[in-house]
Design a protein around this motif. Structure first.
Motif, PDB file in Angstrom:
ATOM      1  N   ASP A   1       0.844  -1.190   0.000  1.00  0.00           N
ATOM      2  CA  ASP A   1       0.000   0.000   0.000  1.00  0.00           C
ATOM      3  C   ASP A   1       0.882   1.244   0.000  1.00  0.00           C
ATOM      4  OD1 ASP A   1      -2.354   1.500   0.045  1.00  0.00           O
ATOM      5  OD2 ASP A   1      -2.358   1.613   2.232  1.00  0.00           O
ATOM      6  N   TRP A   2       0.463   2.245  -0.690  1.00  0.00           N
ATOM      7  CA  TRP A   2       1.157   3.537  -0.694  1.00  0.00           C
ATOM      8  C   TRP A   2       0.203   4.581  -1.238  1.00  0.00           C
ATOM      9  CZ3 TRP A   2       2.041  -0.275  -4.252  1.00  0.00           C
ATOM     10  CH2 TRP A   2       1.827   0.040  -5.593  1.00  0.00           C
ATOM     11  N   ARG A   3       0.606   5.827  -1.108  1.00  0.00           N
ATOM     12  CA  ARG A   3      -0.191   6.909  -1.667  1.00  0.00           C
ATOM     13  C   ARG A   3       0.761   7.958  -2.219  1.00  0.00           C
ATOM     14  NH1 ARG A   3      -0.153   7.762   3.868  1.00  0.00           N
ATOM     15  NH2 ARG A   3       0.395   9.897   4.547  1.00  0.00           N
ATOM     16  N   GLY A   4       0.251   8.784  -3.126  1.00  0.00           N
ATOM     17  CA  GLY A   4       1.100   9.826  -3.693  1.00  0.00           C
ATOM     18  C   GLY A   4       0.406  10.543  -4.822  1.00  0.00           C
ATOM     19  N   ARG A   5       1.061  11.579  -5.292  1.00  0.00           N
ATOM     20  CA  ARG A   5       0.472  12.395  -6.343  1.00  0.00           C
ATOM     21  C   ARG A   5       1.563  12.971  -7.229  1.00  0.00           C
ATOM     22  NH1 ARG A   5      -0.213  17.969  -4.843  1.00  0.00           N
ATOM     23  NH2 ARG A   5      -2.358  17.954  -5.601  1.00  0.00           N
ATOM     24  N   VAL A   6       1.178  13.254  -8.448  1.00  0.00           N
ATOM     25  CA  VAL A   6       2.037  13.919  -9.431  1.00  0.00           C
ATOM     26  C   VAL A   6       1.279  15.144  -9.922  1.00  0.00           C
ATOM     27  CG1 VAL A   6       3.148  13.732 -11.695  1.00  0.00           C
ATOM     28  CG2 VAL A   6       3.134  11.768 -10.152  1.00  0.00           C
ATOM     29  N   GLU A   7       1.946  16.267 -10.018  1.00  0.00           N
ATOM     30  CA  GLU A   7       1.288  17.486 -10.506  1.00  0.00           C
ATOM     31  C   GLU A   7       2.011  18.010 -11.749  1.00  0.00           C
ATOM     32  OE1 GLU A   7       0.664  21.994  -8.909  1.00  0.00           O
ATOM     33  OE2 GLU A   7       0.030  20.374  -7.548  1.00  0.00           O
ATOM     34  N   LEU A   8       1.255  18.135 -12.825  1.00  0.00           N
ATOM     35  CA  LEU A   8       1.777  18.681 -14.076  1.00  0.00           C
ATOM     36  C   LEU A   8       1.214  20.091 -14.263  1.00  0.00           C
ATOM     37  CD1 LEU A   8       1.225  15.612 -16.443  1.00  0.00           C
ATOM     38  CD2 LEU A   8       3.335  16.264 -15.286  1.00  0.00           C
ATOM     39  N   GLY A   9       2.079  21.009 -14.681  1.00  0.00           N
ATOM     40  CA  GLY A   9       1.621  22.369 -14.931  1.00  0.00           C
ATOM     41  C   GLY A   9       0.763  22.463 -16.170  1.00  0.00           C
ATOM     42  N   GLN A  10       0.966  21.514 -17.095  1.00  0.00           N
ATOM     43  CA  GLN A  10       0.218  21.515 -18.345  1.00  0.00           C
ATOM     44  C   GLN A  10      -0.116  20.081 -18.715  1.00  0.00           C
ATOM     45  OE1 GLN A  10       2.044  23.857 -21.383  1.00  0.00           O
ATOM     46  NE2 GLN A  10       0.618  23.259 -22.978  1.00  0.00           N
ATOM     47  N   ALA A  11      -1.329  19.848 -19.138  1.00  0.00           N
ATOM     48  CA  ALA A  11      -1.789  18.502 -19.449  1.00  0.00           C
ATOM     49  C   ALA A  11      -0.883  17.815 -20.464  1.00  0.00           C
ATOM     50  CB  ALA A  11      -3.225  18.546 -19.981  1.00  0.00           C
TER      51      ALA A  11
END
Length: 198
Positions: A54-64
């Protein structure tokens, strides 16, 4: 005067919109389904492997759809989610990782050095801060990324020294079994969008 101001605003908006001036960040979250995350190492008796269940996380892109616009990545692994399929090994690993005081392992991206197209996708050189057992260390890694089912699949391997994080490699069987200092983190994980479009 109002007409002049209105005209200036129209010109500014006309310049910004084609450049994506109003683009919203796209947030993707990591999925356990269709992903594998594991840690391997050696010992005086045999090699070993622990799965991350199990783990959690996120990635954020400035542009699709633009990996070059990668702004942030965070991955959190509960130490309790490490499963070595051996009760003694599980207990020893959690003790070594000081799970009672530091129940989570955390990686936070600090910089993307490069993004290069490759036959199998894109190769990223990134830097980040990794916190294990309460100790934080800088890490550099290479990540392979490719689009998949509306999101991205990220793959890579990262060798780590336990002693660099103040961790004493676990032992068992009255010390006859000693694990090696170096472990390798293997990840093949999928992130899918929670807002915007991939």
């Amino acid at each position: 005067m109002n007409r002049i101001i209105r005209t200036i605003w129209i010109l500014v908006l006309g310049l910004l919109l084609p450049l994506g001036g109003w683009a919203q960040p796209v947030v993707l979250t990591f999925q356990t389904d269709g992903s594998t995350f594991r840690v391997t190492g050696t010992s005086t008796l045999h090699d070993w492997e622990c799965a991350v269940t199990d783990w959690r996380g996120r990635v954020e892109l400035g542009q699709a759809g633009e990996l070059a616009s990668l702004q942030a990545t965070e991955v959190v692994v509960p130490v309790a989610a490490l499963s070595c399929k051996n009760g003694t090994m599980d207990r020893k690993m959690r003790e070594a990782l000081k799970a009672e005081d530091h129940p989570e392992i955390r990686f936070v991206l600090t910089r993307v050095d490069s993004v290069a197209a490759a036959a199998e996708g894109y190769r990223l050189q990134v830097q980040g801060r990794l916190t294990i057992a309460g100790a934080e260390q800088p890490v550099q890694m290479q990540v392979l990324a490719r689009p998949e089912d509306g999101g991205w699949r990220f793959q890579g391997e990262q060798p780590l020294s336990m002693k660099a994080f103040g961790i004493k490699p676990p032992t068992a069987m009255l010390g006859t079994l000693r694990t090696g200092d170096e472990v390798v983190v293997h990840f093949d994980v999928v992130a899918r969008p929670t807002s915007g479009n991939p």
